[in-house]
Design a protein around this motif. Structure first.
Motif, short mmCIF file in Angstrom:
data_model
loop_
_atom_site.label_atom_id
_atom_site.label_comp_id
_atom_site.label_asym_id
_atom_site.label_seq_id
_atom_site.Cartn_x
_atom_site.Cartn_y
_atom_site.Cartn_z
N THR A 31 0.83 -1.20 0.00
CA THR A 31 0.00 0.00 0.00
C THR A 31 0.87 1.26 0.00
OG1 THR A 31 -1.78 -1.14 1.18
CG2 THR A 31 -1.78 1.27 1.26
N HIS A 32 1.88 1.28 0.86
CA HIS A 32 2.80 2.42 0.88
C HIS A 32 3.48 2.59 -0.47
CE1 HIS A 32 2.75 1.05 5.21
NE2 HIS A 32 2.39 2.31 5.34
N ARG A 33 3.91 1.48 -1.06
CA ARG A 33 4.61 1.56 -2.34
C ARG A 33 3.67 2.02 -3.46
NH1 ARG A 33 6.94 -3.12 -0.01
NH2 ARG A 33 5.55 -4.52 -1.17
N ALA A 34 2.41 1.60 -3.41
CA ALA A 34 1.44 2.03 -4.42
C ALA A 34 1.22 3.54 -4.35
CB ALA A 34 0.12 1.29 -4.23
N LEU A 35 1.13 4.07 -3.15
CA LEU A 35 0.92 5.51 -3.00
C LEU A 35 2.18 6.29 -3.38
CD1 LEU A 35 -1.24 5.48 0.23
CD2 LEU A 35 -2.00 5.97 -2.10
N ALA A 36 3.35 5.71 -3.15
CA ALA A 36 4.58 6.34 -3.62
C ALA A 36 4.60 6.38 -5.15
CB ALA A 36 5.80 5.59 -3.09
N GLU A 37 4.10 5.32 -5.77
CA GLU A 37 4.00 5.28 -7.23
C GLU A 37 3.03 6.34 -7.74
OE1 GLU A 37 4.06 4.42 -11.27
OE2 GLU A 37 5.51 4.06 -9.67
N LEU A 38 1.94 6.55 -7.02
CA LEU A 38 0.98 7.58 -7.41
C LEU A 38 1.64 8.96 -7.39
CD1 LEU A 38 -2.04 7.86 -8.15
CD2 LEU A 38 -2.50 8.28 -5.73
N GLU A 39 2.50 9.18 -6.41
CA GLU A 39 3.26 10.44 -6.37
C GLU A 39 4.23 10.54 -7.54
OE1 GLU A 39 6.81 12.08 -3.69
OE2 GLU A 39 4.93 11.95 -2.54
N GLN A 40 4.89 9.41 -7.86
CA GLN A 40 5.81 9.41 -8.98
C GLN A 40 5.10 9.75 -10.29
OE1 GLN A 40 9.30 8.88 -9.20
NE2 GLN A 40 9.09 9.31 -7.02
N ARG A 41 3.84 9.40 -10.38
CA ARG A 41 3.05 9.73 -11.56
C ARG A 41 2.64 11.20 -11.59
NH1 ARG A 41 -1.29 4.79 -12.06
NH2 ARG A 41 -2.53 6.54 -12.82
N GLY A 42 2.95 11.94 -10.54
CA GLY A 42 2.63 13.36 -10.48
C GLY A 42 1.21 13.67 -10.07
N GLN A 43 0.54 12.71 -9.42
CA GLN A 43 -0.87 12.90 -9.11
C GLN A 43 -1.16 13.24 -7.66
OE1 GLN A 43 -2.24 9.22 -11.73
NE2 GLN A 43 -4.01 10.45 -11.15
N VAL A 44 -0.14 13.39 -6.82
CA VAL A 44 -0.37 13.67 -5.40
C VAL A 44 -0.06 15.13 -5.09
CG1 VAL A 44 0.32 13.12 -3.04
CG2 VAL A 44 0.09 11.28 -4.73
N GLU A 45 -1.08 15.88 -4.75
CA GLU A 45 -0.90 17.25 -4.27
C GLU A 45 -0.23 17.21 -2.90
OE1 GLU A 45 -0.89 21.31 -4.14
OE2 GLU A 45 -1.49 20.08 -5.85
N LEU A 46 -0.74 16.36 -2.02
CA LEU A 46 -0.16 16.14 -0.70
C LEU A 46 -0.74 14.85 -0.14
CD1 LEU A 46 1.72 17.46 1.48
CD2 LEU A 46 -0.37 18.36 2.53
N LEU A 47 0.10 14.07 0.53
CA LEU A 47 -0.37 12.90 1.26
C LEU A 47 -0.34 13.26 2.74
CD1 LEU A 47 0.68 9.18 0.73
CD2 LEU A 47 0.33 10.15 3.01
N VAL A 48 -1.50 13.33 3.34
CA VAL A 48 -1.63 13.62 4.77
C VAL A 48 -1.88 12.30 5.48
CG1 VAL A 48 -2.96 14.82 6.55
CG2 VAL A 48 -2.50 15.95 4.36
N THR A 49 -0.99 11.91 6.35
CA THR A 49 -1.17 10.65 7.05
C THR A 49 -1.46 10.87 8.53
OG1 THR A 49 -0.25 8.46 7.54
CG2 THR A 49 1.32 10.31 7.49
N GLN A 50 -2.43 10.09 9.03
CA GLN A 50 -2.72 10.10 10.46
C GLN A 50 -1.82 9.12 11.20
OE1 GLN A 50 -7.42 10.57 10.81
NE2 GLN A 50 -6.89 9.34 9.01
N ASN A 51 -1.03 8.35 10.46
CA ASN A 51 -0.11 7.40 11.07
C ASN A 51 1.15 8.11 11.55
OD1 ASN A 51 -1.98 5.47 10.30
ND2 ASN A 51 -0.88 4.92 8.44
N VAL A 52 1.84 7.48 12.47
CA VAL A 52 3.06 8.08 13.04
C VAL A 52 4.27 7.20 12.79
CG1 VAL A 52 1.79 9.39 14.79
CG2 VAL A 52 2.56 7.05 15.32
N ASP A 53 4.15 6.26 11.82
CA ASP A 53 5.20 5.26 11.63
C ASP A 53 6.24 5.62 10.57
OD1 ASP A 53 3.78 4.75 9.19
OD2 ASP A 53 2.55 3.24 10.20
N ARG A 54 6.01 6.70 9.82
CA ARG A 54 6.94 7.18 8.78
C ARG A 54 7.15 6.16 7.66
NH1 ARG A 54 8.47 12.44 8.66
NH2 ARG A 54 10.63 11.94 8.16
N LEU A 55 6.24 5.22 7.50
CA LEU A 55 6.41 4.20 6.46
C LEU A 55 6.15 4.75 5.06
CD1 LEU A 55 4.98 0.99 8.17
CD2 LEU A 55 7.36 1.72 7.91
#
Length: 277
Positions: free
Chosen positions: A78-102
């Motif tokens: 899941t983390h890698r998929a969202l990183a890929e979404l950013e690589q595609r230029g589609q993420v304005e910002l990822l706001v996470t409620q998690n505190v694990d820095r994954l």
């Protein structure tokens, strides 16, 4: 093409909000069941932590045991998929409620840690800071008998140590001023720093749509962005198991494991990777 794929393809700039469901496949338990109810007692309260030594002793004893595994957790698909979404230029910002820095470890860079980060501690008086790994050594040196304990994992680096007497647990004070040391995370009952709220607000306003991944949105600190974006006419999709607080606001709901629902993002890289080998 699935409805989620269509939603993402139609959204050049996404405001992504993630929760505990993103990290369960990394071995970090979540807080709530499919109905959004607590699976266990709620996390420690800020006022109790700051004003009660017994609460701090209980918290740090459980954290010392739980950190051994939490600190070694690795990003999942899941983390890698969202990183890929950013690589595609589609993420304005990822706001996470998690505190694990994954998310950061998976390669995401446009990340706002809404509730802070568990891999650092800070003094609540003088703002002295230290890596959580180094603070772990201070805890172990003062409490060697506790270092031999093991327990089942609880959310956010905690461990279930019910039945233990925490009265003799020695909590290290700040080495600079003697103040109270706290993980650099937002506890229940503590306000999210204003600058984080403002940064997240600017991001959803600039985005075309909102994508929620792995969150029931039961906590207001994350829900408010979804509520505001939906009221402003932004389409909202959620990928999570069970009920969310924002079900009535959603344009699309995908009730499925995060890894499964987002697998197409990583699959899109496979032909390219194969051609390079």
């Amino acid at each position: 093409m699935t409805p989620l794929q269509q939603f993402i393809e139609a959204s050049p700039r996404l405001f992504v909000l993630t929760g505990a469901g993103c990290s369960t496949d990394s071995g970090i338990p979540d807080y709530r069941d499919r109905d959004g109810q607590w699976k266990r007692p709620p996390p420690v309260n800020y006022a109790a932590f700051m004003h009660e030594l017994a609460t701090r002793q209980r918290y740090w004893a459980r954290s010392m045991v739980g950190w051994r595994r939490f600190g070694r957790a690795l990003p999942n698909a899941t983390h890698r998929a969202l990183a890929e979404l950013e690589q595609r230029g589609q993420v304005e910002l990822l706001v996470t409620q998690n505190v694990d820095r994954l998310h950061q470890r998976a390669g995401s860079e446009r990340v706002l840690d809404l509730h802070g980060r568990l891999d650092e501690v800070r003094c609540m008086s003088c703002d002295w800071r230290l890596a959580r790994d180094a603070f772990q050594q201070m805890l172990v040196e003062r409490n060697p008998a506790w270092a031999q304990l093991d327990a089942s994992d609880a959310p956010d680096g905690d461990a279930d140590l019910e039945g233990h007497d925490f009265a003799r647990f020695d909590v290290p004070p700040c080495p600079h001023c003697g103040g109270i040391v706290k993980p650099d995370v937002v506890f229940f009952g503590e306000a999210v720093p204003r600058e984080r709220v403002e940064a997240a607000t600017r991001a959803w306003q600039a985005a075309d749509a909102v994508l929620v991944v792995g969150s029931s949105l039961m906590v207001y600190s994350g829900y408010r962005f979804v509520d505001a974006a939906a009221r402003a006419g932004k389409p909202v999709a959620a990928v999570t198991l069970g009920r969310t607080r924002a079900d009535a606001l959603l344009t699309l709901k995908v009730d499925a494991p995060c890894q499964e629902a987002l697998a197409f993002l990583q699959a899109s890289r496979q032909p390219e990777a194969a051609s390079l080998e």
